[in-house]
Design an enzyme around this catalytic site. Structure first.
Site, PDB file in Angstrom:
ATOM      1  N   ARG A   1       0.849  -1.185   0.000  1.00 28.71           N
ATOM      2  CA  ARG A   1       0.000   0.000   0.000  1.00 28.71           C
ATOM      3  C   ARG A   1       0.886   1.237   0.000  1.00 28.71           C
ATOM      4  NH1 ARG A   1      -4.568   1.614   4.376  1.00 28.71           N
ATOM      5  NH2 ARG A   1      -2.752   2.112   5.622  1.00 28.71           N
TER       6      ARG A   1
ATOM      7  N   THR B   1      -0.906   7.682  -1.033  1.00 32.28           N
ATOM      8  CA  THR B   1      -2.179   7.619  -1.769  1.00 32.28           C
ATOM      9  C   THR B   1      -3.104   6.531  -1.217  1.00 32.28           C
ATOM     10  OG1 THR B   1      -1.322   5.981  -3.318  1.00 32.28           O
ATOM     11  CG2 THR B   1      -0.996   8.307  -3.898  1.00 32.28           C
TER      12      THR B   1
ATOM     13  N   ASP C   1       0.324  -1.536  12.266  1.00 26.75           N
ATOM     14  CA  ASP C   1       0.693  -2.111  10.969  1.00 26.75           C
ATOM     15  C   ASP C   1       0.963  -3.607  11.154  1.00 26.75           C
ATOM     16  OD1 ASP C   1       2.286  -0.978   8.124  1.00 26.75           O
ATOM     17  OD2 ASP C   1       2.495  -3.049   8.790  1.00 26.75           O
TER      18      ASP C   1
ATOM     19  N   ASP D   1       4.443  -5.008   9.958  1.00 27.72           N
ATOM     20  CA  ASP D   1       5.547  -4.583  10.838  1.00 27.72           C
ATOM     21  C   ASP D   1       5.516  -5.319  12.163  1.00 27.72           C
ATOM     22  OD1 ASP D   1       6.689  -2.810   9.070  1.00 27.72           O
ATOM     23  OD2 ASP D   1       5.580  -1.070   9.816  1.00 27.72           O
TER      24      ASP D   1
HETATM   25  C1  PRP Z   1      -1.522  -3.984   4.902  1.00 28.04           C
HETATM   26  C2  PRP Z   1      -2.424  -5.164   5.142  1.00 28.04           C
HETATM   27  C3  PRP Z   1      -3.267  -5.173   3.900  1.00 28.04           C
HETATM   28  C4  PRP Z   1      -3.416  -3.697   3.595  1.00 28.04           C
HETATM   29  C5  PRP Z   1      -4.768  -3.237   4.035  1.00 28.04           C
HETATM   30  O1  PRP Z   1      -0.482  -4.318   4.053  1.00 28.04           O
HETATM   31  O2  PRP Z   1      -1.750  -6.374   5.375  1.00 28.04           O
HETATM   32  O3  PRP Z   1      -2.687  -5.864   2.813  1.00 28.04           O
HETATM   33  O4  PRP Z   1      -2.395  -3.031   4.345  1.00 28.04           O
HETATM   34  O5  PRP Z   1      -4.986  -1.929   3.679  1.00 28.04           O
HETATM   35  P1  PRP Z   1      -6.053  -1.506   2.566  1.00 28.04           P
HETATM   36  O6  PRP Z   1      -7.308  -2.245   2.848  1.00 28.04           O
HETATM   37  O7  PRP Z   1      -6.188  -0.014   2.770  1.00 28.04           O
HETATM   38  O8  PRP Z   1      -5.463  -1.829   1.224  1.00 28.04           O
HETATM   39  P2  PRP Z   1       0.689  -3.311   3.627  1.00 28.04           P
HETATM   40  O9  PRP Z   1       0.419  -2.772   2.258  1.00 28.04           O
HETATM   41  O10 PRP Z   1       0.929  -2.319   4.715  1.00 28.04           O
HETATM   42  O11 PRP Z   1       1.920  -4.281   3.445  1.00 28.04           O
HETATM   43  P3  PRP Z   1       2.681  -5.228   4.488  1.00 28.04           P
HETATM   44  O12 PRP Z   1       1.815  -6.447   4.719  1.00 28.04           O
HETATM   45  O13 PRP Z   1       3.937  -5.549   3.776  1.00 28.04           O
HETATM   46  O14 PRP Z   1       2.926  -4.442   5.744  1.00 28.04           O
HETATM   47  N1  URA Z   2      -2.717  -1.960   7.188  1.00 25.72           N
HETATM   48  C1  URA Z   2      -2.357  -2.323   8.440  1.00 25.72           C
HETATM   49  O1  URA Z   2      -1.455  -3.160   8.630  1.00 25.72           O
HETATM   50  N2  URA Z   2      -3.000  -1.749   9.468  1.00 25.72           N
HETATM   51  C2  URA Z   2      -3.984  -0.853   9.295  1.00 25.72           C
HETATM   52  O2  URA Z   2      -4.550  -0.373  10.291  1.00 25.72           O
HETATM   53  C3  URA Z   2      -4.342  -0.486   7.987  1.00 25.72           C
HETATM   54  C4  URA Z   2      -3.686  -1.065   6.947  1.00 25.72           C
END
Ligand code: PRP
Ligand code: URA
Length: 209
Positions: A103, A107, A199, A202
């Site tokens: 993500r 944006t 997150d 993380d």
């Molecule tokens: C997080 C989560 C989802 C997304 C959700 O991933 O695991 O995939 O955000 O957000 P959305 O519904 O607004 O798209 P992220 O892109 O942060 O990647 P990560 O798993 O590598 O931390």
């Molecule tokens: N992705 C995450 O990991 N946490 C949130 O709260 C939103 C998006």
């Protein structure tokens, strides 16, 4: 289709551990894995299985098996991998796919960087796994890709969802069965879920500053 909120004492207990900012990555990861197992179990409840004959030490009886059923778990990287660990442990005979989505922090749009999916998704019951449904961008794009590759029976299991994301996801994908561990209050200005758990990626992989 209305989302299925899997609120019960066990799942609520585990989600409270995930929400706690003091929970370390090792425990966090294993709880996400356990919830992945519980949610995929729920998502497979309506599945019949195939009849087989089983020879017990005493006689032959009719049983049901998922061994030759076409079940496919698809994890969204990174955070969905930990849920996939639980799904795989519960049902090692299922096939698996992986979709890498990141993500954009400005944006909030998701970007696909990698996908590896089994063939013939049209014959499979696909269970998509990602702990977070925030804006719905990542999961929505993952479902779009699965549909383009032929999938037509899809369930999505997440642990925490925001109402904004649920609304968008269910409007765009009314036929997808959505399983949610906890439905939270709202998104903040950075599109993080409140109260949420922070997150997920993380916290699973210990990459917090
Ligand atoms: C997080 C989560 C989802 C997304 C959700 O991933 O695991 O995939 O955000 O957000 P959305 O519904 O607004 O798209 P992220 O892109 O942060 O990647 P990560 O798993 O590598 O931390
Ligand atoms: N992705 C995450 O990991 N946490 C949130 O709260 C939103 C998006």
């Amino acid at each position: 289709m209305e989302p299925i909120i899997l609120s019960n004492a066990v799942i609520n207990h585990k989600i409270s551990i995930l929400r706690n900012k003091a929970t370390r990555p090792g425990l966090f990861r294993s709880i996400v894995k356990e919830i992945g197992m519980i949610e995929t179990y729920e998502a497979l409840k309506t599945f019949q299985g195939k009849q087989i004959q089983v020879e017990t030490p005493l006689e032959t009886c009719t049983g049901l098996t998922l061994e030759d059923e076409e079940i496919c778990f698809v994890s969204i990287l990174r955070a969905g991998l930990a849920m996939g660990d639980g799904a795989r442990e519960m049902l090692p005979c299922a096939s698996e796919g992986f979709i890498a989505m990141a993500r954009d922090e400005a944006t909030f749009l998701s970007h696909l960087s990698y996908a590896k999916l089994p063939t013939h998704l049209e014959n499979k019951k696909v269970i998509l796994l990602d702990p977070m449904l925030a804006t719905g961008g990542s999961s929505g794009d993952a479902v779009k890709l699965l549909k383009e590759k032929g999938a037509n029976v899809i369930a999505f299991c997440c642990i925490i969802a925001a109402p904004e994301g649920v609304k968008r996801f269910t409007q765009e994908n009314p036929e997808v069965v959505l399983y949610i561990g906890a439905l939270d209050r709202c998104l903040n200005e950075k599109a993080y879920i409140l109260p949420g758990l922070g997150d997920a990626g993380d916290r699973i992989y210990g990459t917090l500053d």
